[in-house]
Design a protein around this motif. Structure first.
Motif, PDB file in Angstrom:
ATOM      1  N   TYR A  86      16.839  -1.235   4.500  1.00 32.33           N
ATOM      2  CA  TYR A  86      16.544  -2.028   5.703  1.00 32.33           C
ATOM      3  C   TYR A  86      16.056  -1.204   6.897  1.00 32.33           C
ATOM      4  N   GLY A  87      16.139   0.112   6.791  1.00 32.79           N
ATOM      5  CA  GLY A  87      15.679   0.952   7.893  1.00 32.79           C
ATOM      6  C   GLY A  87      14.191   1.244   7.820  1.00 32.79           C
ATOM      7  N   LYS A  88      13.725   2.040   8.750  1.00 30.71           N
ATOM      8  CA  LYS A  88      12.320   2.433   8.782  1.00 30.71           C
ATOM      9  C   LYS A  88      12.129   3.708   7.964  1.00 30.71           C
ATOM     10  N   PRO A  89      10.928   3.907   7.376  1.00 29.25           N
ATOM     11  CA  PRO A  89       9.752   3.034   7.452  1.00 29.25           C
ATOM     12  C   PRO A  89       9.822   1.911   6.414  1.00 29.25           C
ATOM     13  N   ARG A  90       9.603   0.687   6.854  1.00 32.40           N
ATOM     14  CA  ARG A  90       9.682  -0.470   5.968  1.00 32.40           C
ATOM     15  C   ARG A  90       8.520  -0.510   4.980  1.00 32.40           C
ATOM     16  N   ARG A  91       7.383   0.092   5.371  1.00 31.47           N
ATOM     17  CA  ARG A  91       6.179   0.069   4.524  1.00 31.47           C
ATOM     18  C   ARG A  91       5.859   1.475   4.030  1.00 31.47           C
ATOM     19  N   LEU A  92       6.887   2.196   3.612  1.00 36.06           N
ATOM     20  CA  LEU A  92       6.719   3.572   3.153  1.00 36.06           C
ATOM     21  C   LEU A  92       5.669   3.677   2.047  1.00 36.06           C
ATOM     22  N   VAL A  93       5.819   2.894   0.996  1.00 34.29           N
ATOM     23  CA  VAL A  93       4.935   2.999  -0.169  1.00 34.29           C
ATOM     24  C   VAL A  93       3.521   2.537   0.176  1.00 34.29           C
ATOM     25  N   THR A  94       3.426   1.424   0.905  1.00 29.21           N
ATOM     26  CA  THR A  94       2.119   0.894   1.281  1.00 29.21           C
ATOM     27  C   THR A  94       1.381   1.832   2.216  1.00 29.21           C
ATOM     28  N   ASP A  95       2.072   2.301   3.247  1.00 26.59           N
ATOM     29  CA  ASP A  95       1.426   3.187   4.213  1.00 26.59           C
ATOM     30  C   ASP A  95       1.019   4.511   3.575  1.00 26.59           C
ATOM     31  N   ALA A  96       1.860   5.027   2.691  1.00 21.90           N
ATOM     32  CA  ALA A  96       1.522   6.274   2.004  1.00 21.90           C
ATOM     33  C   ALA A  96       0.309   6.075   1.095  1.00 21.90           C
ATOM     34  N   THR A  97       0.273   4.957   0.392  1.00 28.18           N
ATOM     35  CA  THR A  97      -0.861   4.660  -0.486  1.00 28.18           C
ATOM     36  C   THR A  97      -2.156   4.582   0.324  1.00 28.18           C
ATOM     37  N   ARG A  98      -2.100   3.857   1.419  1.00 32.33           N
ATOM     38  CA  ARG A  98      -3.290   3.704   2.262  1.00 32.33           C
ATOM     39  C   ARG A  98      -3.739   5.045   2.833  1.00 32.33           C
ATOM     40  N   ARG A  99      -2.800   5.828   3.350  1.00 30.42           N
ATOM     41  CA  ARG A  99      -3.174   7.088   3.988  1.00 30.42           C
ATOM     42  C   ARG A  99      -3.685   8.114   2.977  1.00 30.42           C
ATOM     43  N   LEU A 100      -3.100   8.136   1.789  1.00 29.51           N
ATOM     44  CA  LEU A 100      -3.584   9.050   0.757  1.00 29.51           C
ATOM     45  C   LEU A 100      -4.993   8.667   0.310  1.00 29.51           C
ATOM     46  N   LYS A 155       2.708  -5.044  -1.533  1.00 28.19           N
ATOM     47  CA  LYS A 155       1.588  -4.762  -0.638  1.00 28.19           C
ATOM     48  C   LYS A 155       0.855  -3.480  -1.028  1.00 28.19           C
ATOM     49  N   ALA A 156       1.583  -2.507  -1.548  1.00 23.12           N
ATOM     50  CA  ALA A 156       0.939  -1.262  -1.986  1.00 23.12           C
ATOM     51  C   ALA A 156      -0.027  -1.526  -3.137  1.00 23.12           C
ATOM     52  N   ALA A 157       0.430  -2.298  -4.120  1.00 20.55           N
ATOM     53  CA  ALA A 157      -0.445  -2.633  -5.244  1.00 20.55           C
ATOM     54  C   ALA A 157      -1.598  -3.521  -4.796  1.00 20.55           C
ATOM     55  N   ASP A 158      -1.316  -4.446  -3.881  1.00 20.15           N
ATOM     56  CA  ASP A 158      -2.373  -5.328  -3.371  1.00 20.15           C
ATOM     57  C   ASP A 158      -3.440  -4.532  -2.622  1.00 20.15           C
ATOM     58  N   TYR A 159      -3.035  -3.478  -1.931  1.00 13.92           N
ATOM     59  CA  TYR A 159      -4.013  -2.628  -1.251  1.00 13.92           C
ATOM     60  C   TYR A 159      -4.992  -2.031  -2.270  1.00 13.92           C
ATOM     61  N   LEU A 160      -4.461  -1.530  -3.372  1.00 11.20           N
ATOM     62  CA  LEU A 160      -5.329  -0.949  -4.391  1.00 11.20           C
ATOM     63  C   LEU A 160      -6.238  -2.007  -5.010  1.00 11.20           C
ATOM     64  N   ARG A 161      -5.677  -3.180  -5.286  1.00 10.64           N
ATOM     65  CA  ARG A 161      -6.466  -4.239  -5.927  1.00 10.64           C
ATOM     66  C   ARG A 161      -7.573  -4.757  -5.019  1.00 10.64           C
ATOM     67  N   THR A 162      -7.238  -4.986  -3.746  1.00 15.16           N
ATOM     68  CA  THR A 162      -8.164  -5.706  -2.867  1.00 15.16           C
ATOM     69  C   THR A 162      -8.986  -4.798  -1.954  1.00 15.16           C
ATOM     70  N   GLN A 163      -8.439  -3.651  -1.561  1.00 13.39           N
ATOM     71  CA  GLN A 163      -9.163  -2.769  -0.646  1.00 13.39           C
ATOM     72  C   GLN A 163      -9.919  -1.663  -1.380  1.00 13.39           C
ATOM     73  N   ILE A 164      -9.320  -1.094  -2.392  1.00  9.99           N
ATOM     74  CA  ILE A 164     -10.021  -0.091  -3.202  1.00  9.99           C
ATOM     75  C   ILE A 164     -10.849  -0.785  -4.279  1.00  9.99           C
ATOM     76  N   GLY A 165     -10.245  -1.743  -4.959  1.00 10.73           N
ATOM     77  CA  GLY A 165     -10.988  -2.552  -5.918  1.00 10.73           C
ATOM     78  C   GLY A 165     -11.340  -1.808  -7.197  1.00 10.73           C
ATOM     79  N   GLN A 166     -12.311  -2.355  -7.913  1.00  9.61           N
ATOM     80  CA  GLN A 166     -12.636  -1.865  -9.247  1.00  9.61           C
ATOM     81  C   GLN A 166     -13.797  -0.876  -9.297  1.00  9.61           C
ATOM     82  N   ASP A 167     -14.550  -0.746  -8.229  1.00  8.04           N
ATOM     83  CA  ASP A 167     -15.742   0.110  -8.285  1.00  8.04           C
ATOM     84  C   ASP A 167     -15.918   0.877  -6.977  1.00  8.04           C
ATOM     85  N   HIS A 168     -14.868   1.565  -6.556  1.00  4.40           N
ATOM     86  CA  HIS A 168     -14.923   2.326  -5.313  1.00  4.40           C
ATOM     87  C   HIS A 168     -15.699   3.625  -5.532  1.00  4.40           C
TER      88      HIS A 168
END
Length: 243
Positions: A86-100, A155-168
């Motif tokens: 319940y503590g911060k960071p609440r979006r650890l996995v998502t934010d790390a995925t996006r930043r990497l 949200k981390a998996a959704d970032y890969l599916r929708t923002q990176i997609g299949q042909d980045h």
């Protein structure tokens, strides 16, 4: 190959580092507390230990770290304590995925970098519209309300599916979904499926962390394995625990 592992000191991430080193690859490991690492890691010249909290790194630092890597694996997760859940960071996995991924993209490499995310079988692959029972939908709905780490994984998996997609242009990805993680000392036979073959809530399977690490390492280093699963969310079970 040179591989960056985020979450390298965790129960699964450490197994992945050991597997990659065993296979004679070069590894960069981002860890917050290097003093807790095995002594053998600190003298292994194939391993570069980077002391840092990943989300505290600047964009420039992140880009430098990933610049010479052929692959990046995120085995990050929330500690199963009250503060971890319940503590911060609440979006650890998502934010790390996006930043990497942002760091990979910023380097504008001539070759695509592989990105592997350790996720969970409780998360559906919405590209496939995987069916689940009404009862499981209700439980998942409660998990979204009560357990922030579940939403983070989604949200981390959704970032890969929708923002990176299949042909980045710069990133190819796989999100590995293990069921019921357990500890074992040796790699055993395991099964890989496109979608869950059992309910993650009401009939969960099991898979050892070392098997998950072995599969992630094989994805990174075996081109035929990678080409079979890139852009997908494979589910892994240990064979010995399947009914």
């Amino acid at each position: 190959m040179k591989v960056l592992v985020a979450g390298a000191s965790g129960a699964t991430g450490s197994k992945l580092v050991e597997q990659l080193l065993k296979d004679k690859h070069t590894v960069k490991a981002i860890v917050r507390s290097p003093e807790k690492l095995p002594e053998s890691w600190k003298t292994d010249h194939s391993l570069q230990i980077i002391k840092a909290s990943l989300l505290d790194l600047s964009d420039a630092e992140m880009s430098t770290i990933v610049k010479d890597c052929d692959a990046v694996a995120s085995c990050l997760g929330h500690n199963m304590t009250f503060k971890g859940v319940y503590g911060k960071p609440r979006r650890l996995v998502t934010d790390a995925t996006r930043r990497l991924c942002d760091a990979i993209i910023a380097n504008n490499s001539n070759t695509k970098t592989k990105f592997v995310l350790m996720n969970t079988t409780g998360n559906r692959n919405r590209d496939l519209n995987e069916p689940i029972s009404f009862a499981q939908k209700c439980v998942i709905g409660l998990l979204r309300l009560l357990l922030p780490p579940h939403v983070d994984n989604e949200k981390a998996a959704d970032y890969l599916r929708t923002q990176i997609g299949q042909d980045h242009s710069f990133v190819e990805w796989v999100a590995v979904r293990p069921d019921g993680l357990i500890d074992e000392e040796q790699v055993t036979a395991y099964e890989i499926h496109q979608s869950p073959t059992r309910s993650a809530i009401f009939n969960a399977g099991k898979v050892s962390r070392i098997n998950v690490a072995h599969f992630i390492a094989s994805l990174i280093t075996d081109e035929s394995q990678w080409n079979s699963w890139k852009g997908q969310m494979p589910v892994i079970y240990s064979k010995s625990y399947q009914d």
